[in-house]
Enzyme design. Structure first.
Site, PDB file in Angstrom:
ATOM      1  N   VAL A  93       0.831  -1.206   0.000  1.00  0.00           N
ATOM      2  CA  VAL A  93       0.000   0.000   0.000  1.00  0.00           C
ATOM      3  C   VAL A  93       0.865   1.255   0.000  1.00  0.00           C
ATOM      4  O   VAL A  93       0.561   2.245  -0.675  1.00  0.00           O
ATOM      5  CB  VAL A  93      -0.942  -0.007   1.225  1.00  0.00           C
ATOM      6  CG1 VAL A  93      -1.776   1.261   1.283  1.00  0.00           C
ATOM      7  CG2 VAL A  93      -1.843  -1.236   1.201  1.00  0.00           C
ATOM      8  N   GLU A  94       1.956   1.210   0.747  1.00  0.00           N
ATOM      9  CA  GLU A  94       2.795   2.397   0.916  1.00  0.00           C
ATOM     10  C   GLU A  94       3.622   2.719  -0.325  1.00  0.00           C
ATOM     11  O   GLU A  94       3.676   3.862  -0.771  1.00  0.00           O
ATOM     12  CB  GLU A  94       3.744   2.195   2.108  1.00  0.00           C
ATOM     13  CG  GLU A  94       3.095   2.362   3.472  1.00  0.00           C
ATOM     14  CD  GLU A  94       2.765   3.810   3.787  1.00  0.00           C
ATOM     15  OE1 GLU A  94       3.238   4.698   3.056  1.00  0.00           O
ATOM     16  OE2 GLU A  94       2.032   4.055   4.743  1.00  0.00           O
TER      17      GLU A  94
END
Length: 488
Positions: free
Chosen positions: A111-112
């Site tokens: 996600v990051e």
């Protein structure tokens, strides 16, 4: 934004009072010290992940469903990002499970950063875990000319999990809140919860920035797909439950091209396992940690740590003797002074007796950081956007208040970044790391200029100019470019 802008309300107060707001974790990664949940090598890593998922499923929630559809519509990107995680997933999952944390946290780098340790946001966040420089300093990660610990696989993972554990405690054991606070900051999430008269079912239903509202649903959509890939039309690639890399400890510095040559390692693999290093070579006195593919680590370690410095066709370790200078060394080894400076991080021509240098023999052309020219600027990170680092050495008359006023940075932030407390106050000659978003100006040196004259005309100091430009001496060259700082 994939970072924490606000870290300094509760944690800084604790720091100033001398409390340990972070209980730093350590990860033991040799096979014999793996958590028992990872010891069954007949299982795939996907099985281990599924069996240790702890977050409440929300695949029936409209927002989570939206991100499942998003992943389905972009399967090529999904598989590319999963493939990129192959190098790191086993270690990250081991770290998560050793600390009895939800296995879903091992998916946060997806996600990051899309599992890219070289990823860098416009705001200045970097690494798999997308940390801002100020947060990194608070978590004792170091950033300098040679290395950015936010991109170091081991150090950044331990720091990220340390921070997540602290947030988990700060939200009384609520992982939904803690994970969202990793993105938005603890203060913002607490304020959003406090402002609502009635509790809501999920954190993304509160009044938060759009990115934070999307953050946890993206993670829970990944959880749903990995838990039941067939249901959503995915076929997950094989992910072996075995370590991808092992660590070795170097007792001297090497150029990365030299390590590639000695150990017969693919350059892209070597750089991807050691993304924290920003230059052509390692740098340090001894016990430098290097990550290598598991099957080659032992053999490579034996070669690199032979009793005598390993000399090869194109590389030489040279210990400086009386009478040596860069010009004579360049002539002796048929190379250029520029290559010697670049590989050894020399700012000028001065070298000292007994200093050990890495010298490329019979190579006069410029030695690039990466064999791919497109990767060079990414690896060095010299011109990436984000806050500017200033190093301040404490003078005898300095106080925390005077430093705060000089740089227009709060005492709380300076204390957090440098771990200053009542029982650990500043001391003379102490090196302080400061982060600022000052406007930056580049000045071209003219005939007759001196550092004093330039500093006076730009309302700054000689010490600041030397620090920003990594200058060891006061001498300047005509047309030399100098970075200057102007306050907003």
């Amino acid at each position: 934004m994939k970072y924490l802008k606000t870290l300094f309300l509760l944690s800084v107060i604790s720091l100033l009072l001398g409390n340990k707001s972070y209980q730093h974790i350590k990860v033991k990664y040799p096979i014999e010290q793996l958590p028992c949940k990872l010891c069954y090598f007949d299982k795939s890593l996907w099985q281990v992940l599924r069996q240790n998922f702890k977050l409440k499923q929300a695949d029936d929630d409209p927002v989570v469903k939206e991100y499942i559809r998003n992943y389905q519509a972009n399967k090529h990107c999904f598989y590319t990002t999963i493939e990129r995680s192959q190098m790191y997933m086993h270690y990250i999952l081991a770290a998560v499970l050793q600390n009895d944390m939800p296995a879903e946290l091992a998916l946060l780098p997806y996600v990051e950063s899309n599992n890219d340790p070289f990823a860098h946001s416009k705001a200045g966040a970097s690494g798999l875990w997308q940390m801002m420089p100020s947060v990194a300093s608070t978590l004792k990660l170091h950033i300098d000319y040679w290395k950015d610990d936010r991109r170091d696989i081991l150090l950044s993972t331990e720091a990220a999990l340390t921070h997540l554990k602290s947030l988990h405690r700060g939200f009384s054991g609520n992982w939904e809140y803690a994970i969202s606070a990793y993105n938005a900051g603890q203060t913002r999430v607490k304020r959003a919860i406090r402002q609502e008269p009635q509790p809501k079912k999920h954190i993304w239903h509160y009044s938060l920035a759009q990115e934070t509202k999307q953050y946890l649903p993206k993670l829970l959509a990944l959880q749903a797909i990995i838990a039941n890939p067939e249901k959503y039309g995915f076929t997950l690639p094989e992910m072996k439950n075995t370590p991808y890399f092992s660590t070795i400890s170097l007792k001297r510095n090497y150029a990365f091209s030299q390590i590639e040559e000695i150990c017969k390692i693919n350059p892209a693999t070597l750089r991807s396992l050691n993304p924290g290093w920003r230059r052509q070579a390692t740098h340090g006195e001894q016990n430098i940690t290097l990550l290598l593919p598991y099957e080659t680590a032992s053999r490579c370690n034996a070669k690199l740590n032979q009793r005598n410095p390993l000399q090869t066709k194109n590389w030489q370790h040279h210990k400086v003797k009386r009478g040596d200078n860069l010009s004579t060394l360049a002539k002796k080894y048929n190379t250029s002074t520029e290559n010697i400076r670049s590989l050894n991080g020399l700012k000028g021509d001065s070298i000292r007796i007994n200093q050990e240098l890495i010298i490329p023999k019979n190579i006069k052309t410029y030695i690039p950081i990466s064999h791919l020219s497109s990767k060079e600027a990414i690896i060095s990170g010299d011109k990436r956007p984000g806050p500017v680092q200033i190093i301040h050495y404490v003078k005898k008359t300095d106080t925390l208040e005077s430093i705060s006023k000089e740089y227009r940075i709060s005492q709380e932030k300076i204390s957090a970044w440098n771990h200053i407390t009542r029982v650990n106050p500043i001391t003379e000659n102490q090196r302080l790391v400061l982060w600022t978003r000052q406007k930056q100006e580049v000045y071209t040196v003219k005939p007759g200029d001196s550092l004093y004259r330039i500093a006076k005309s730009h309302n700054t100091t000689v010490e600041k100019i030397k620090s920003i430009n990594h200058l060891e001496k006061d001498t300047l060259k005509i047309n030399q470019k100098l970075k200057l700082q102007n306050y907003d």
